[in-house]
Design an enzyme around this catalytic site. Structure first.
Site, mmCIF file in Angstrom:
data_model
loop_
_atom_site.group_PDB
_atom_site.id
_atom_site.type_symbol
_atom_site.label_atom_id
_atom_site.label_comp_id
_atom_site.label_asym_id
_atom_site.label_seq_id
_atom_site.Cartn_x
_atom_site.Cartn_y
_atom_site.Cartn_z
ATOM 1 N N HIS A 278 -16.725 -34.491 -16.524
ATOM 2 C CA HIS A 278 -15.631 -34.486 -17.502
ATOM 3 C C HIS A 278 -15.324 -35.905 -17.940
ATOM 4 C CE1 HIS A 278 -11.940 -35.762 -15.225
ATOM 5 N NE2 HIS A 278 -12.509 -35.214 -14.181
ATOM 6 N N ASP A 290 -11.954 -41.123 -11.876
ATOM 7 C CA ASP A 290 -11.766 -39.722 -12.257
ATOM 8 C C ASP A 290 -11.561 -39.600 -13.759
ATOM 9 O OD1 ASP A 290 -11.246 -37.021 -12.255
ATOM 10 O OD2 ASP A 290 -9.196 -37.225 -11.516
ATOM 11 N N GLU A 322 -10.695 -31.298 -19.070
ATOM 12 C CA GLU A 322 -10.834 -30.824 -17.686
ATOM 13 C C GLU A 322 -9.513 -30.941 -16.949
ATOM 14 O OE1 GLU A 322 -11.638 -31.319 -13.276
ATOM 15 O OE2 GLU A 322 -10.593 -32.608 -14.708
ATOM 16 N N GLU A 323 -8.812 -32.034 -17.211
ATOM 17 C CA GLU A 323 -7.564 -32.281 -16.496
ATOM 18 C C GLU A 323 -6.454 -31.316 -16.891
ATOM 19 O OE1 GLU A 323 -7.488 -34.047 -14.029
ATOM 20 O OE2 GLU A 323 -8.805 -35.792 -14.205
ATOM 21 N N ASP A 351 -18.157 -35.234 -10.563
ATOM 22 C CA ASP A 351 -16.750 -35.497 -10.825
ATOM 23 C C ASP A 351 -16.206 -36.364 -9.703
ATOM 24 O OD1 ASP A 351 -14.078 -35.462 -11.432
ATOM 25 O OD2 ASP A 351 -13.854 -33.299 -11.437
ATOM 26 N N HIS A 451 -5.202 -39.850 -10.148
ATOM 27 C CA HIS A 451 -4.265 -39.422 -11.179
ATOM 28 C C HIS A 451 -3.108 -40.411 -11.363
ATOM 29 C CE1 HIS A 451 -5.439 -34.882 -11.500
ATOM 30 N NE2 HIS A 451 -6.445 -35.700 -11.764
#
Length: 536
Positions: A278, A290, A322-323, A351, A451
């Site tokens: 992603h 990420d 994707e998130e 990923d 994140h």
């Protein structure tokens, strides 16, 4: 509705009525005239050649580009933002520069960004409330500011289970009142829609069980603020004469985003080897581990195999949104016909492959470590073994990772396509037994910046990134030539041979005894074999 990136409409092939990007039979053009010498021109048709050309420097060059894109676009590369669109442009331009025909698949998705908020009671007793404890804006809430809003309890005298579920519940609601409703009886969005239609300036939903209320409206559409509060606070706000101030900064709307797909044609087009990662970050940060790491690694591999003539078509994909719930990969698979799905022999997912406090995880296709929540297609075990072969040959420790449904393999697994891939860990804490095997610190997350704004190029482990990039190159090349281990479709060996280790004879797979014992080598581990050394 499937849309094409506006800047590319004139350059993309017309997508069929089903919206699928099948790509079989597309042609990879010659390299640009300026490319000459070394890896740019040679045929990397052996593991040794390809891994020599897939370098840490090459992968890092892509990560630097992603970091620069985020820096120039508000600090992130999230789908639906300028940072993501620039990331799409970068991947497309790099692929086109080495001769790929690139297909950009557009799709709509629900975008939501929550900024600052505040909530306080003005009367009868002035009280300031704390976000996350006393109240929580709902996902997909509208933005807005309410000053001295009069709180109007809605149908709380009855059972409470239907509070706000009917338009009639709001009969007589004064315009610009703050509607107070109780949880239960219908979706939060129904209550909010009814309140907005009746002229409410905001909606407060209070819980019908203990604890705070963190709710979602399910999709964009509500244009007024909607928050959730605990039961006790909701009951206090129901007192006559209550007024409140409320401000919510949010963006909630349907936006466009994109998948990027390119492929290298093989001798056959009905046994596609697909590798994906992603491309989007979260809104909070640039998303370099990420998942800039996986995106950069497969881009580096793609750039270095353009001279190959593999047995199987090799297809690369960079997924959007994707998130937001694996939306890009799910959209892609949903648009494929049954035959196009059947033509995908396997899917490899990458990923997060450079976590700063990494462990070396391989998706557990044989489910020897984890029982997946969905059926894992036959052949996934053999994909696991292919990746394990590489780590075995390099003398690198590894262990299984659950098919938990948290990444883009999910849509492929649900459609019966064998899947596998690599992962270096996210928010879960590193265990003591892993430190002697991989280094790092026990009791700290594999990626402490997961994140967050700190997921930058300065917080990627180069050792993990380099070894995983080589493992990705090995798996793509090996399976591009022969998938007989996975699905019985005979191919031909990669020139120069493959490792083909016995999956029952693994010297570097972490054992249950190691996990239970807290770390170190297993008692019967052979220290004398030469696989390039154990990485500390």
């Amino acid at each position: 509705m499937t849309q094409v990136h506006p800047s590319r409409r004139s350059r993309l092939a017309v997508i069929g009525s089903a919206g699928a990007i099948a790509l079989a039979g597309s042609v990879v053009a010659a390299l640009p005239a300026g490319a000459a010498g070394g890896c740019e021109t040679r045929t990397n048709n052996t593991v040794a050649k390809l891994t020599e050309c897939v370098t840490l420097e090459g992968v890092t060059e892509h990560l630097e580009a992603f970091q620069a894109i985020a820096d120039a676009n508000g600090g992130n590369r999230a789908s639906g933002t300028a940072g993501y669109d620039a990331s799409v442009d970068y991947v497309e331009e790099r692929l086109e520069a080495v001769g790929y025909t690139v297909h950009v698949q557009g799709f709509e998705f629900p975008f939501f960004r929550l900024g600052e908020s505040s909530f306080s009671r003005v009367a009868p007793t002035a009280t300031t409330y704390t976000v996350g404890t006393d109240y929580a804006p709902m996902t997909y809430t509208g933005p807005g500011t309410v000053d001295d809003g009069v709180v109007a309890p809605v149908d709380l005298a009855g059972t409470g289970l239907g509070s706000g579920c009917e338009a009639a519940d709001f009969a007589g609601l004064a315009a610009e009142s703050v509607a107070l409703v109780q949880r239960g009886g219908c979706a939060f969005a129904v209550k909010a829609q009814n309140a907005e239609a009746a002229g409410a300036s905001a909606v407060i939903v209070f819980n019908n069980t203990a604890g705070p209320l963190n709710g979602t409206l399910g999709a964009p559409g509500i244009t007024i603020p909607v928050i959730g509060v605990p039961t006790a606070l909701g009951q206090e706000l129901a007192a006559a004469g209550t007024t409140v101030d409320l401000t919510v900064d949010a963006e909630s709307e349907i936006r466009d985003t994109y998948n990027v797909v390119a492929e290298l044609p093989g001798r056959t087009s009905d046994n596609v080897v697909m590798a994906g990662a992603h491309l989007d970050s979260v809104l909070a940060g640039p998303g370099i581990n990420d998942n800039g790491s996986g995106s950069a690694a497969i881009l580096e591999v793609a750039e270095n195999i353009t001279k190959l003539k593999p047995e199987n078509t090799i297809r690369f994909a960079w997924w959007g949104a994707e998130e937001l719930g694996l939306l890009g990969s799910e959209h892609y698979v949903s648009q494929l016909s049954d035959q196009q799905k059947a033509d995908i022999g396997l899917y490899l997912n990458f990923d997060m492959v450079g976590s700063p406090n990494f462990a070396r995880f391989v998706y557990d296709g044989d489910q020897s470590d984890f029982r997946a929540p969905v059926t894992v297609p036959e052949g996934s075990a053999q994909i696991e073994y292919v990746l394990e072969d590489y780590f075995e040959a390099q003398g690198l420790w590894y262990e299984g990772s659950e098919f938990s449904g948290r990444s883009d393999y999910q849509a492929f697994i649900e459609n019966g396509i064998p899947s596998g891939g690599l992962f270096t860990g996210a928010e879960v804490l590193k265990q003591a037994y892993q430190v002697p095997l991989y280094g790092g610190t026990a009791g700290v997350a594999y990626d402490p910046n997961y994140h967050q704004a700190g997921d930058t190029i300065d917080n990627v482990d180069p050792k993990a990134l380099e070894t995983n990039s080589d493992a990705i190159a090995y798996s793509v090349l090996t399976l591009g030539y022969d998938t007989s281990r996975v699905n019985g479709v005979a191919g031909r060996p990669v020139p120069g041979g493959t490792f083909e280790a016995d999956p029952t004879d693994r010297q570097f797979r972490v054992t249950p005894e190691q996990k239970a014992g807290g770390g170190g080598l297993s008692p019967d581990h052979d220290h004398d074999h030469d696989h390039g050394g154990v990485e500390a």
